[in-house]
Design an enzyme around this catalytic site. Sequence first.
Site, PDB file in Angstrom:
ATOM      1  CG  ASP A 316      -1.863   1.114   1.306  1.00  0.00           C
ATOM      2  OD1 ASP A 316      -2.722   1.199   0.416  1.00  0.00           O
ATOM      3  OD2 ASP A 316      -1.771   1.921   2.252  1.00  0.00           O
ATOM      4  CD  GLU A 351      -2.343   2.314  -3.333  1.00  0.00           C
ATOM      5  OE1 GLU A 351      -3.543   2.545  -3.543  1.00  0.00           O
ATOM      6  OE2 GLU A 351      -1.831   2.336  -2.193  1.00  0.00           O
TER       7      GLU A 351
END
Length: 606
Positions: A316, A351
């Site tokens: 993330d 990401e």
Amino acid sequence: MTGLGAQVQGGATRFAVRAPRAEQVWLCLFDDTGAETRRAMHRDGDVWTLGCPGDLSGALYGYRANGTWAPEDGLWFDPAKLLVDPYALELDGRFVQDPAFARFGEDTAHLVPRARVAAPRDTLAAAPPVLRPGGLVYEVNVRGFTMCHPEVPEALRGTVGALAHPAVLAHLRKLGVGAVELMPIVAWIDERHLPPLGLVNAWGYNPVAMMALDPGLCPGGVAELRATVATLREHGIGVVLDLVFNHSGESDREGGVLSLRGLDNAAYAHAGDGSLINDTGCGNTLDFANPAVRALTRAALRHFVENAGVDGFRFDLAPVLARGPGFAPDAIIFAEIADDPVLADRILIAEPWDIGPGGYQLGQFPENWLEWNDRFRDDVRRFWKGEAGVGVLAKRLAGSSDVFGESSPQRPCRSVNFLAAHDGFTLADTVTYAQRHNEANGEDNRDGHGENHSWNHGTEGPSTDPAIEVARRRDLKAMLATLFASTGTIMLTAGDEFGRSQRGNNNAYCQDNPIGWIDWSSRDLELEEHVARLSALRREAQDLLAALPQETLWLAGPDQPMTVEDWEDPARAALRLVRAQAPGARALHLILDRDAREVSFAWKDA
């Protein structure tokens, strides 16, 4: 491992925790009644250690640290705070937000989950990842995925173990899933603003303990995860864990003292004036220029590979891993992972954006990393909405070589193509709502993305008009065919294969309720069968779709090559693509026609 944490070895148990600026650290042991025993630890450089006789497997513990309390100087030592071991592998309960965490001198032992000494276990033999280039990743919110599943026993719903239930396995196999990507399952805490609103964090992107599985999602601990991974692998499905190493749930200057902040606040990045850097939008940012942060991250990754057998990880806000403070494509963490024999062959998915300066880094991660490609999402939506031409669409279908460079069998495409993810509109909501509807989040509909490249076919929200429903399903089928025909690895978020909705909420992180849960009773089975057929075709053509083959033709019509004028014609709404392994070989034909709202994707003999 680094030697930190609680380790049972040779008939004794050793505790070690990093707290370089502490004046004293205590190990706090808890008995069955909750009574606490404190034992002073001994400094060994930056680490405090204590050896205890006997095998203390199952014992509950935490730490307390004394020193200066001067948050303005980055010193948060408060012996009233029970602190969770950053290397804890198990916890006895979930985190529950409480104002006491941020109040100096207020004891929190009755509020903070205790770490549990993990019993020694044999590590798993290394096995190659199941997911192959060009495969299908299936993004799953573990709790929301099975809370309403009628065939999963109620006691099992919402847990990691539910993923191994035969009904779930059958669905995953029907879709041809190569790997499930589990949204965070390590222990997290709600953001401070949620409890007063009667809401909770339903996604888990606010961790406190980076290795300890959340007891609510995985009540059986590592053993449950390990068994589930093994069962999925037996059915040809890998497991990728979505992990958060960019920040912790200790939040901003007003946040609580739960773990790292009370032991080693230098784990967080600070500006020159001493304030916390907030490149994550979550109040703090872990500092990957700090070797201790990188060591904790690698230890967590190794733990989940060696003890649970996972295929890999999705990171993330991954640019944070390469910040120090600016993003560096050759950041140390990348080399450290590549040089680690346990991690070197794992699937690594970035990401590739955060909210800090220079935070958008799509295409800039190492050659062996995959990356979420939001340009694919946006450009495919824009094409079918009528706002982008065939030239842009072709780039995305071909693997976004303008971003990642040319692909080949020796260099598979690194793009992870997706139409929708946990963050943003569901795929069905993309063709049902022109605007977000996040009122249930308690922020006056200000949260979530404002621009979703969505359209509603003339009616905002559900419609009883059969013509609108037909048009919406037609567009969903067209976009899904575009995804399954694209070059690269593809990702589908659970439930999008049968038209799940979040009622127009495009930021359902705090909706642990029917808004965020998948409604299995309202599945669009026609759409689901369409996805299953597309997936079967993709699996048969996976090598052709992992990289763009040399034998690729772009056509304006039957046997009519695209010209420069065709590519540049803003009114052109149709495109043909033919791809084969070699001249004269059976070819995969794709025909997209926006005006007709149709996509044909099929094998044809030469």
